[in-house]
Structure formats: C-alpha cells, structure tokens
Design a protein around this motif. Structure first.
Motif, PDB file in Angstrom:
ATOM      1  N   ARG A 187       0.818  -1.206   0.000  1.00 22.76           N
ATOM      2  CA  ARG A 187       0.000   0.000   0.000  1.00 22.76           C
ATOM      3  C   ARG A 187       0.850   1.254   0.000  1.00 22.76           C
ATOM      4  O   ARG A 187       0.420   2.301  -0.434  1.00 22.76           O
ATOM      5  CB  ARG A 187      -0.914   0.018   1.228  1.00 22.76           C
ATOM      6  N   CYS A 189      -6.618   5.662  -1.607  1.00 21.96           N
ATOM      7  CA  CYS A 189      -6.873   6.539  -0.463  1.00 21.96           C
ATOM      8  C   CYS A 189      -7.512   7.842  -0.943  1.00 21.96           C
ATOM      9  O   CYS A 189      -8.379   8.390  -0.290  1.00 21.96           O
ATOM     10  CB  CYS A 189      -5.569   6.856   0.260  1.00 21.96           C
ATOM     11  N   GLN A 196       1.103   6.179   1.083  1.00 21.13           N
ATOM     12  CA  GLN A 196       0.042   5.174   1.104  1.00 21.13           C
ATOM     13  C   GLN A 196      -0.914   5.474  -0.024  1.00 21.13           C
ATOM     14  O   GLN A 196      -1.673   6.432   0.027  1.00 21.13           O
ATOM     15  CB  GLN A 196      -0.695   5.173   2.446  1.00 21.13           C
ATOM     16  N   LYS A 230      -3.072   3.063  -1.415  1.00 22.82           N
ATOM     17  CA  LYS A 230      -4.345   2.342  -1.307  1.00 22.82           C
ATOM     18  C   LYS A 230      -4.671   2.011   0.138  1.00 22.82           C
ATOM     19  O   LYS A 230      -3.785   1.849   0.965  1.00 22.82           O
ATOM     20  CB  LYS A 230      -4.232   1.042  -2.105  1.00 22.82           C
ATOM     21  N   GLN A 231      -5.958   1.891   0.401  1.00 24.66           N
ATOM     22  CA  GLN A 231      -6.411   1.488   1.723  1.00 24.66           C
ATOM     23  C   GLN A 231      -6.345  -0.029   1.850  1.00 24.66           C
ATOM     24  O   GLN A 231      -6.033  -0.724   0.892  1.00 24.66           O
ATOM     25  CB  GLN A 231      -7.859   1.953   1.934  1.00 24.66           C
ATOM     26  N   ASP A 232      -6.688  -0.505   3.038  1.00 24.77           N
ATOM     27  CA  ASP A 232      -6.638  -1.949   3.284  1.00 24.77           C
ATOM     28  C   ASP A 232      -7.445  -2.728   2.250  1.00 24.77           C
ATOM     29  O   ASP A 232      -7.077  -3.823   1.856  1.00 24.77           O
ATOM     30  CB  ASP A 232      -7.206  -2.277   4.679  1.00 24.77           C
TER      31      ASP A 232
END
Length: 144
Positions: free
Chosen positions: A14, A94, A85, A87-89
């Motif tokens: 991420r 994001c 970051q 991308k999120q989980d």
C-alpha cells in the motif's frame, strides 16, 4: 490465519516508493526518470515530494537515508525516498483522484515548481536567509 499472514506484504504494497529521480528532468529514462521530461522538475528533493503529497492529504513518510540505487551522486540533496500510502486496506485508492503511482508522480512534479521554496529561490531568497543568520550571530556576540 490466512488474513494475518497476508497482512505484512499488503502493508508494504500500500505504501509506494517515490524517489526524487523519478521526477527529475535532469535525468534520462535510463537514469531513473519515470515521467515525461516536459512534465518533470529540476532536481526535486524528497522533502518537496513529501510536502506536496502530504498537503493533498496522503499518508506520507520520508526515509531520509535511503538512496535511489542508480543515483551516483551521494550528496544529501539527492538522498531520500518518500513512501506514500496509495491504497487502503481494501485496495481502494486513499484519494480517488490518485488511482496510480504515476498519477501521484505527475501531480508531485506539477506541484513542486509552485512551492513557496521554489518560487522564492528565483528572487534570491538564499542570500536573504544567509544575511538573517549572520545578523543573529552578530547579536549573540554583542550580548557577551
């Protein structure tokens, strides 16, 4: 258990790495530039990349002592790597306006020249800074 074991690579995944060389118009593709030369910036620093990405709302951290492997110049200004970051989980971006690492690089390259530190340099702010420091030192000596 499967989710737990998959967590650590996903964490690294991420956070993308952006080295200043990717955005540097003084570099060739072979030397590490990753965006078109007409969109690239002259000698961007990792701090500038960090600033513009943090300002737009990214989760960013700077690794000051990392070096781009193809960077032959070991000077401090060429050091540093910015982790962002992207991308999120769940794998979604994001920030929707930046779905890819390339979109982030192009944004950073477009925004860095507009930074105050950049626009002031043209007006010779370096000299005024040095004079300011000299003045402070002078005052310090007088107090003694």
């Amino acid at each position: 258990a499967a989710a737990a074991s998959a967590a650590s690579p996903a964490d690294k995944e991420r956070f993308i790495c952006i080295y200043p060389a990717y955005l540097n118009n003084k570099k060739t593709i072979a030397e590490g530039r990753r965006i078109p030369i007409d969109k690239a910036v002259e000698n961007p620093t990792s701090t500038e990349i960090q600033d513009v990405c943090a300002a737009v709302g990214f989760n960013v951290f700077l690794e000051k002592n990392k070096m781009y492997p193809r960077e032959w110049n070991r000077d401090v200004q060429y050091r540093g790597r910015v982790r962002i970051q992207l991308k999120q989980d769940d794998g979604n971006p994001c920030l929707p306006q930046f779905p890819t690492r390339k979109s982030v690089m192009l944004y950073a390259a477009e925004t860095i020249p507009k930074l105050k530190t950049r626009t002031q340099k043209m007006g010779g702010s370096d000299q005024s800074l040095q004079q300011g420091e000299g003045g402070k030192k002078g005052k310090g000596k007088k107090k003694k």
